[in-house]
Design a protein around this motif. Structure first.
Motif, PDB file in Angstrom:
ATOM      1  N   LEU A  15      31.966 -14.889  -4.209  1.00 16.90           N
ATOM      2  CA  LEU A  15      31.914 -16.336  -4.413  1.00 16.90           C
ATOM      3  C   LEU A  15      33.264 -16.978  -4.100  1.00 16.90           C
ATOM      4  CD1 LEU A  15      29.806 -16.547  -7.681  1.00 16.90           C
ATOM      5  CD2 LEU A  15      29.132 -17.326  -5.402  1.00 16.90           C
ATOM      6  N   PHE A  16      34.341 -16.298  -4.473  1.00 15.84           N
ATOM      7  CA  PHE A  16      35.682 -16.782  -4.135  1.00 15.84           C
ATOM      8  C   PHE A  16      35.843 -16.892  -2.613  1.00 15.84           C
ATOM      9  CE2 PHE A  16      39.917 -15.378  -2.745  1.00 15.84           C
ATOM     10  CZ  PHE A  16      40.669 -16.460  -3.166  1.00 15.84           C
ATOM     11  N   LEU A  17      35.444 -15.837  -1.883  1.00 12.66           N
ATOM     12  CA  LEU A  17      35.541 -15.866  -0.420  1.00 12.66           C
ATOM     13  C   LEU A  17      34.692 -16.987   0.177  1.00 12.66           C
ATOM     14  CD1 LEU A  17      35.368 -12.069   0.507  1.00 12.66           C
ATOM     15  CD2 LEU A  17      37.375 -13.569   0.525  1.00 12.66           C
ATOM     16  N   TYR A  18      33.516 -17.173  -0.384  1.00 11.64           N
ATOM     17  CA  TYR A  18      32.607 -18.208   0.106  1.00 11.64           C
ATOM     18  C   TYR A  18      33.242 -19.593  -0.069  1.00 11.64           C
ATOM     19  CZ  TYR A  18      28.244 -20.684   0.936  1.00 11.64           C
ATOM     20  OH  TYR A  18      27.280 -21.508   1.437  1.00 11.64           O
ATOM     21  N   ARG A  19      33.786 -19.860  -1.251  1.00 12.42           N
ATOM     22  CA  ARG A  19      34.422 -21.156  -1.503  1.00 12.42           C
ATOM     23  C   ARG A  19      35.649 -21.350  -0.627  1.00 12.42           C
ATOM     24  NH1 ARG A  19      35.147 -23.014  -7.386  1.00 12.42           N
ATOM     25  NH2 ARG A  19      35.560 -24.865  -6.166  1.00 12.42           N
ATOM     26  N   LEU A  20      36.377 -20.275  -0.404  1.00  9.92           N
ATOM     27  CA  LEU A  20      37.552 -20.328   0.458  1.00  9.92           C
ATOM     28  C   LEU A  20      37.148 -20.714   1.887  1.00  9.92           C
ATOM     29  CD1 LEU A  20      40.566 -19.697  -0.040  1.00  9.92           C
ATOM     30  CD2 LEU A  20      40.125 -17.433   0.905  1.00  9.92           C
ATOM     31  N   GLU A  21      36.087 -20.120   2.369  1.00  6.57           N
ATOM     32  CA  GLU A  21      35.613 -20.422   3.720  1.00  6.57           C
ATOM     33  C   GLU A  21      35.086 -21.856   3.803  1.00  6.57           C
ATOM     34  OE1 GLU A  21      35.185 -19.868   7.658  1.00  6.57           O
ATOM     35  OE2 GLU A  21      36.102 -18.436   6.289  1.00  6.57           O
ATOM     36  N   LEU A  22      34.398 -22.304   2.759  1.00  2.00           N
ATOM     37  CA  LEU A  22      33.888 -23.678   2.747  1.00  2.00           C
ATOM     38  C   LEU A  22      35.029 -24.698   2.785  1.00  2.00           C
ATOM     39  CD1 LEU A  22      30.957 -23.626   0.185  1.00  2.00           C
ATOM     40  CD2 LEU A  22      30.799 -24.007   2.633  1.00  2.00           C
ATOM     41  N   ARG A  28      33.435 -21.144   9.352  1.00  3.35           N
ATOM     42  CA  ARG A  28      32.757 -20.246  10.287  1.00  3.35           C
ATOM     43  C   ARG A  28      31.410 -19.844   9.696  1.00  3.35           C
ATOM     44  NH1 ARG A  28      38.130 -16.722  10.534  1.00  3.35           N
ATOM     45  NH2 ARG A  28      37.893 -17.235   8.349  1.00  3.35           N
ATOM     46  N   GLN A  29      30.353 -20.266  10.365  1.00  2.00           N
ATOM     47  CA  GLN A  29      28.998 -20.043   9.856  1.00  2.00           C
ATOM     48  C   GLN A  29      28.658 -18.568   9.736  1.00  2.00           C
ATOM     49  OE1 GLN A  29      26.947 -22.333   8.573  1.00  2.00           O
ATOM     50  NE2 GLN A  29      28.696 -23.664   8.852  1.00  2.00           N
ATOM     51  N   LEU A  30      29.143 -17.760  10.649  1.00  2.00           N
ATOM     52  CA  LEU A  30      28.861 -16.333  10.608  1.00  2.00           C
ATOM     53  C   LEU A  30      29.457 -15.713   9.342  1.00  2.00           C
ATOM     54  CD1 LEU A  30      27.549 -13.969  12.046  1.00  2.00           C
ATOM     55  CD2 LEU A  30      29.665 -13.644  13.314  1.00  2.00           C
ATOM     56  N   ARG A  31      30.684 -16.062   9.045  1.00  6.12           N
ATOM     57  CA  ARG A  31      31.328 -15.527   7.840  1.00  6.12           C
ATOM     58  C   ARG A  31      30.638 -16.028   6.579  1.00  6.12           C
ATOM     59  NH1 ARG A  31      37.538 -14.516   7.151  1.00  6.12           N
ATOM     60  NH2 ARG A  31      36.896 -13.165   8.828  1.00  6.12           N
ATOM     61  N   LEU A  32      30.248 -17.305   6.560  1.00 10.84           N
ATOM     62  CA  LEU A  32      29.537 -17.848   5.406  1.00 10.84           C
ATOM     63  C   LEU A  32      28.217 -17.111   5.183  1.00 10.84           C
ATOM     64  CD1 LEU A  32      30.090 -21.670   5.876  1.00 10.84           C
ATOM     65  CD2 LEU A  32      30.989 -20.248   4.036  1.00 10.84           C
ATOM     66  N   SER A  33      27.491 -16.876   6.249  1.00  8.86           N
ATOM     67  CA  SER A  33      26.204 -16.193   6.133  1.00  8.86           C
ATOM     68  C   SER A  33      26.381 -14.756   5.658  1.00  8.86           C
ATOM     69  CB  SER A  33      25.463 -16.208   7.469  1.00  8.86           C
ATOM     70  OG  SER A  33      25.115 -17.522   7.812  1.00  8.86           O
TER      71      SER A  33
END
Length: 97
Positions: A15-22, A28-33
């Motif tokens: 979740l931390f990585l996801y929020r960081l990417e957002l 990057r959509q690939l990383r989010l997915s």
């Protein structure tokens, strides 16, 4: 099996990585997915480990999570294909100085 679980990142970390990417300007959509897949996978695993105490609603939620994960994987494969098709075009483009 215990050591394998210790090596895998936790849901909190994903979740931390996801929020960081957002938070990135050009997320990057690939990383989010991929991160969504990891989060969903961990949630499914936790529910399946406690299958004996699951209610019918929990089982329905697991089914929805499995369908969501399948859609995400399909999305990731599409994004990878697009990136492969886009890459040769960018290599052939003249450089601007």
């Amino acid at each position: 099996m215990e050591s394998e679980r210790m090596l895998r990142p936790t849901v909190s970390y994903h979740l931390f990585l996801y929020r960081l990417e957002l938070a990135r300007r050009n997320a990057r959509q690939l990383r989010l997915s991929r991160t969504k897949i990891e989060i969903t996978d961990e949630l499914i695993s936790k529910t399946v480990r406690n299958l004996k105490t699951c209610s019918m609603d929990d089982l329905k939620a697991v089914n929805r999570e499995l369908l969501f994960k399948r859609k995400l994987r399909s999305n990731v494969s599409k994004l990878k294909k697009e990136a492969r098709h886009r890459q040769p075009r960018e290599e052939n483009r003249p450089k601007q100085d």
